[in-house]
Design an enzyme around this catalytic site. Structure first.
Site, PDB file in Angstrom:
ATOM      1  N   SER A 109      -7.026 -75.124  13.487  1.00 20.38           N
ATOM      2  CA  SER A 109      -6.283 -74.881  14.729  1.00 20.38           C
ATOM      3  C   SER A 109      -4.808 -75.261  14.614  1.00 20.38           C
ATOM      4  O   SER A 109      -4.086 -74.680  13.823  1.00 20.38           O
ATOM      5  CB  SER A 109      -6.982 -75.615  15.877  1.00 20.38           C
ATOM      6  OG  SER A 109      -6.396 -75.278  17.106  1.00 20.38           O
ATOM      7  N   ASP A 147      -0.909 -71.121  18.476  1.00 23.51           N
ATOM      8  CA  ASP A 147      -1.256 -72.184  17.536  1.00 23.51           C
ATOM      9  C   ASP A 147      -1.904 -71.540  16.302  1.00 23.51           C
ATOM     10  O   ASP A 147      -1.971 -70.320  16.198  1.00 23.51           O
ATOM     11  CB  ASP A 147      -2.171 -73.225  18.201  1.00 23.51           C
ATOM     12  CG  ASP A 147      -3.562 -72.694  18.464  1.00 23.51           C
ATOM     13  OD1 ASP A 147      -3.680 -71.492  18.763  1.00 23.51           O
ATOM     14  OD2 ASP A 147      -4.536 -73.469  18.370  1.00 23.51           O
ATOM     15  N   ASP A 159      -4.774 -70.909  15.114  1.00 28.21           N
ATOM     16  CA  ASP A 159      -5.898 -69.963  15.154  1.00 28.21           C
ATOM     17  C   ASP A 159      -5.835 -69.078  16.402  1.00 28.21           C
ATOM     18  O   ASP A 159      -6.788 -68.348  16.699  1.00 28.21           O
ATOM     19  CB  ASP A 159      -7.248 -70.675  15.037  1.00 28.21           C
ATOM     20  CG  ASP A 159      -7.541 -71.574  16.225  1.00 28.21           C
ATOM     21  OD1 ASP A 159      -6.597 -72.025  16.895  1.00 28.21           O
ATOM     22  OD2 ASP A 159      -8.727 -71.832  16.490  1.00 28.21           O
ATOM     23  N   ASP A 194      -6.072 -69.380  19.582  1.00 33.00           N
ATOM     24  CA  ASP A 194      -6.845 -69.453  20.828  1.00 33.00           C
ATOM     25  C   ASP A 194      -5.944 -69.946  21.962  1.00 33.00           C
ATOM     26  O   ASP A 194      -6.310 -69.863  23.130  1.00 33.00           O
ATOM     27  CB  ASP A 194      -8.121 -70.307  20.692  1.00 33.00           C
ATOM     28  CG  ASP A 194      -7.868 -71.704  20.186  1.00 33.00           C
ATOM     29  OD1 ASP A 194      -6.720 -72.035  19.833  1.00 33.00           O
ATOM     30  OD2 ASP A 194      -8.843 -72.485  20.132  1.00 33.00           O
TER      31      ASP A 194
HETATM   32 MG    MG Z   1      -6.545 -73.564  18.390  1.00 30.62          MG
END
Ligand code: MG
Length: 457
Positions: free
Chosen positions: A100, A241, A243, A245
């Site tokens: 992340s 960020d 990844d 999400d």
């Molecule tokens: Mg994330």
């Protein structure tokens, strides 16, 4: 605090993470794969972010899954919410190799359930037990799984988001996207262009060394995004960020928008259109509840962690209750019409729709939100839980919420005290109508905490 949160050892609220070669090794990830393959049957989808260690760990988890009899489909590099969408639509589970927002030397694993949500606490504890005991029935030559590759499945995810905005709200709108060299390089620009936007990018080439900025989209790393927004006359800039999400924004003047304000703005838009419940952790700013209430929606609070938000949303919907929106005050927003996880690409698309419908500059929209005075502080102690217990005894005559730590509510103002699950400290947060009230509330609480700590010696 939810009691089950304390029992997990390896996995935190967002999967397992560590530094490559130190506490995160192919060995550990192989065992996670074997444990998951022991618990689950069928075909498991594998994805990864752009980290340099992604191939190594993806190979390890696939090996563990194949050895224990699962098939795997390798979806390549894609955002976590894209893998969650693909799993929900097509597969029996998923594993995302990502750390992340952590720095480049980290990596980790996030387990996805067949419904696209992250694995819950109970199953995670079982998975950890299997890993600890190393009891995996490794299959014989005729029972091992098969591997497939399908790097094109990510298009199902982008198409799903695009289909939510059939009127192409981005026409005549310039937007700058900063995917931070992460997997959204291949998704968010595609989504926004399909919405009609003119899209410029910065840090738009996938690179696991993160040459432009770190995976955490903090304001000090986004000066390039801000500069490009003002130079190009863009309506806004959006950054993800590592990844994707989460999504954070800068307005048309290049000013970073606080994530709670972002949450409140999207909440206002959604709650004006549909009525029901908004779900969020106890740590989210009161401004979100205020705009939701103004628009006729109510708010339900959960422990801190997006999985608790997602699962509460699912539970309410299964009970037949209307749930309109959810998320955290860190740019991780959950759109139940789309899927039950944080989704940065969907959040970026929603911002286009908001600006198109209101026809106001983003900076002006932000100014219309309720003003809050927010204080955050940490106090080092190993006695966090005992301190909270003592405080609970002091505030018995006030309106308190024990969902996660102790939250004391006074009208629209509140204070929250939580013991960190991973570090020896307690976190204090105050969210008040004005600075004077906030300071007084904070000092009062700090006094009580100091006394409690003194009495413990
Ligand atoms: Mg994330």
């Amino acid at each position: 605090m939810a009691p089950e949160k304390k029992q997990k050892r390896l996995f935190g609220t967002n999967g397992v993470r560590g530094i490559i070669g130190k506490d995160m090794t192919p060995d550990l990830v192989l065992h996670i794969g074997e444990a998951l393959g022991t618990m689950r049957k069928g075909c498991i989808a594998i994805g990864r972010d752009t980290r340099t260690s992604g191939d190594t760990l993806a190979g390890a988890i696939k090996s563990g899954l194949l050895a224990t009899g699962c098939d795997v489909v390798d979806c390549g590099i894609l955002p976590t919410p894209a893998l969650q969408y693909i799993v929900r639509e097509n597969y029996d589970g998923g594993a995302m190799i990502t750390a992340s927002h952590n720095p480049p030397e980290y990596n980790g694993v996030k387990i996805i359930e067949p419904d696209g949500t992250e694995m819950g606490d109970e199953d995670t504890i079982h998975l950890e037990e299997l890993i600890a005991n190393r009891t995996f029935p490794v299959r014989s030559w005729d029972k091992v799984g098969r591997e497939f590759a399908n790097p094109h499945l990510v298009n199902e995810y982008t198409r799903a988001i695009i289909s939510k905005f059939p009127k192409e709200p981005g026409q005549r709108m310039t937007v700058v996207v900063d995917p931070g060299s992460g997997p959204a390089c291949a998704t968010t620009p595609v989504i926004l262009r399909a919405l009609g936007c003119r899209v410029l990018t910065i840090n738009g080439i996938m690179d696991g060394t993160f040459p432009g900025r770190l995976p955490e989209p903090s304001p000090d790393g986004l000066f390039g995004l801000s500069a490009l927004v003002t130079a190009s006359g863009a309506a806004f800039g959006v950054a993800h960020d590592g990844d994707a999400d989460r999504a954070v924004f800068v307005d048309e003047t290049g000013q970073f928008i606080d994530e709670n304000q972002e949450f409140a703005l999207v909440a206002q838009y959604i709650c004006q259109k549909s009525k029901g419940t908004l779900v969020t952790p106890v740590s989210t700013s009161q401004m979100v509840e205020m705009v939701a209430n103004q628009a006729g929606c109510d708010v339900m609070y959960t422990p801190v962690g997006s999985i608790y938000v997602a699962r509460t949303m699912r539970k309410l919907i299964n009970e037949g209750k209307p749930v309109v929106f959810g998320g955290e005050g860190n740019g991780g927003l959950i759109f139940p019409d789309h899927q039950f996880c944080r989704d940065g690409g969907m959040t970026a698309a929603m911002m286009v729709a908001i600006l198109a419908s209101t026809r106001m500059p983003l900076s002006e929209l932000i100014r219309t939100l309720p003003k809050r005075s927010i204080i955050k502080e940490k106090i080092a102690t190993r006695n966090g839980l005992r301190v909270i217990e003592k405080l609970s005894g002091i505030y018995t005559h006030e309106q308190v919420d024990l969902t996660d730590g102790l939250k004391i509510r006074r009208g629209n103002s509140w204070a929250l005290v939580r013991a960190s699950g991973t570090e020896p400290l307690i976190r204090i947060m105050v969210d008040a109508d004005d600075a004077q009230q906030g300071d007084a509330f904070f000092m009062e609480l700090k006094d009580h905490i100091s006394h409690a700590l003194l009495s413990m010696g």
